[in-house]
Design a protein around this motif. Structure first.
Motif, short mmCIF file in Angstrom:
data_model
loop_
_atom_site.label_atom_id
_atom_site.label_comp_id
_atom_site.label_asym_id
_atom_site.label_seq_id
_atom_site.Cartn_x
_atom_site.Cartn_y
_atom_site.Cartn_z
N GLN A 129 -2.78 6.10 -0.71
CA GLN A 129 -3.94 5.27 -0.40
C GLN A 129 -4.39 5.42 1.05
O GLN A 129 -5.13 4.59 1.56
CB GLN A 129 -3.62 3.79 -0.70
N SER A 130 -3.97 6.49 1.70
CA SER A 130 -4.30 6.67 3.11
C SER A 130 -5.80 6.80 3.34
O SER A 130 -6.30 6.44 4.41
CB SER A 130 -3.56 7.89 3.67
N PRO A 169 6.49 -0.62 2.97
CA PRO A 169 7.78 -0.30 2.33
C PRO A 169 7.67 0.53 1.07
O PRO A 169 8.67 1.12 0.64
CB PRO A 169 8.35 -1.69 2.02
N LEU A 170 6.50 0.62 0.44
CA LEU A 170 6.38 1.37 -0.81
C LEU A 170 5.97 2.82 -0.60
O LEU A 170 6.03 3.62 -1.52
CB LEU A 170 5.35 0.70 -1.73
N GLY A 171 5.55 3.16 0.60
CA GLY A 171 4.99 4.48 0.84
C GLY A 171 5.96 5.63 0.65
O GLY A 171 5.53 6.75 0.37
N HIS A 213 0.84 -1.20 0.00
CA HIS A 213 0.00 0.00 0.00
C HIS A 213 0.88 1.25 0.00
O HIS A 213 1.91 1.31 0.66
CB HIS A 213 -0.91 0.00 1.23
N TYR A 214 0.45 2.27 -0.72
CA TYR A 214 1.17 3.53 -0.77
C TYR A 214 0.71 4.43 0.36
O TYR A 214 -0.14 5.30 0.21
CB TYR A 214 0.98 4.18 -2.14
N VAL A 215 1.32 4.20 1.51
CA VAL A 215 1.08 4.97 2.71
C VAL A 215 2.32 4.77 3.58
O VAL A 215 3.06 3.81 3.38
CB VAL A 215 -0.21 4.49 3.43
N ARG A 216 2.56 5.68 4.51
CA ARG A 216 3.79 5.58 5.31
C ARG A 216 3.48 5.39 6.79
O ARG A 216 2.51 5.95 7.31
CB ARG A 216 4.64 6.85 5.13
N HIS A 239 0.91 8.13 7.83
CA HIS A 239 1.08 9.33 7.03
C HIS A 239 0.76 9.04 5.57
O HIS A 239 0.82 7.89 5.12
CB HIS A 239 2.52 9.85 7.13
N ARG A 240 0.45 10.09 4.85
CA ARG A 240 0.22 9.97 3.42
C ARG A 240 1.50 9.51 2.72
O ARG A 240 2.61 9.74 3.20
CB ARG A 240 -0.24 11.30 2.83
#
Length: 230
Positions: A24-25, A42-44, A1-4, A15-16
């Protein structure tokens, strides 16, 4: 997922993603603080081209796979078919009604094909100004339409909320659609109050709160309050 996941002074924070186009937050606002202790994203912190290069270097067949622009579990994009299987009554025709006058303007092909804020696909002509879907009444199968100013919402009540960390004293923003930009808002109890009228807000959507890039949680929109006409 693209999130941190970021380590904050009081523990892990959500975080975004670094790349706002992939963030994807909005969909992960219901992540609990307990779950966040165990999660890693890991992708965020990476842009999508960098992720593709890693996948290509590893020989993964998905390295050149096109980006998904729709619901990921509906491979052919026909989301109405999925809804029809669960709620077949949603595919039954009904009336298109003017939200202000109550006049019947036409017939629709099923409420599952419409969403609040929608303009295209109504197939109604002869009106003095463009019409938008302003509301959907499932019990009566009515799709209500009207000019854009009828979409203006000043506040929304939120239910089944999830909180990730404390609400800070500084300014907040909110998203009420996945592709919308966060807009200034404040939270008073279960009421989310927008600093300026917001459009395309409807019960059943998620409202997600942010402090900068930090996700503070959110909830489901139960009802909206129309903005006063100017």
């Amino acid at each position: 997922h693209y999130v941190r996941r970021v380590e904050g002074p009081a523990g892990p924070e959500l975080h975004r993603a670094l790349d706002p186009a992939r963030d994807q937050s909005y969909f992960l606002y219901a992540t609990t603080e307990a779950q966040l202790e165990f999660l890693r994203f890991p992708l965020g912190g990476m842009p999508k081209p960098a992720v593709r290069k890693i996948a290509e270097a590893e020989g993964l067949v998905v390295a050149a796979k096109p980006d998904s622009q729709d619901i990921c579990f509906v491979p052919d994009g026909d989301y109405a078919k999925i809804v029809r299987q669960v709620r077949p009554e949603g595919d039954a025709p009904g009336q298109i009604v003017h939200a202000a006058t109550g006049a019947v303007l036409g017939e629709h092909r099923g409420i599952i094909h419409y969403t609040v804020g929608q303009r295209r696909g109504l197939e109604i002509g002869g009106q003095p100004e463009p019409l938008y879907v302003t509301g959907i009444d499932a019990p009566t199968r009515q799709v209500r339409v009207g000019p854009r100013h009828l979409l203006a919402v000043s506040a929304a009540s939120i239910i089944e909320t999830n909180r990730i960390g404390a609400i800070p004293d500084g300014p907040l923003t909110a998203k009420v659609r996945s592709m919308a930009k966060p807009v200034p808002a404040r939270l008073e109890g279960d009421r989310l109050i927008f600093a300026a009228p917001e459009y395309g807000v409807a019960p059943g959507q998620a409202a997600v709160l942010y402090a900068g890039d930090q996700v503070l949680g959110g909830g489901w929109i139960a009802a909206t309050e129309a903005a006063l006409a100017e």
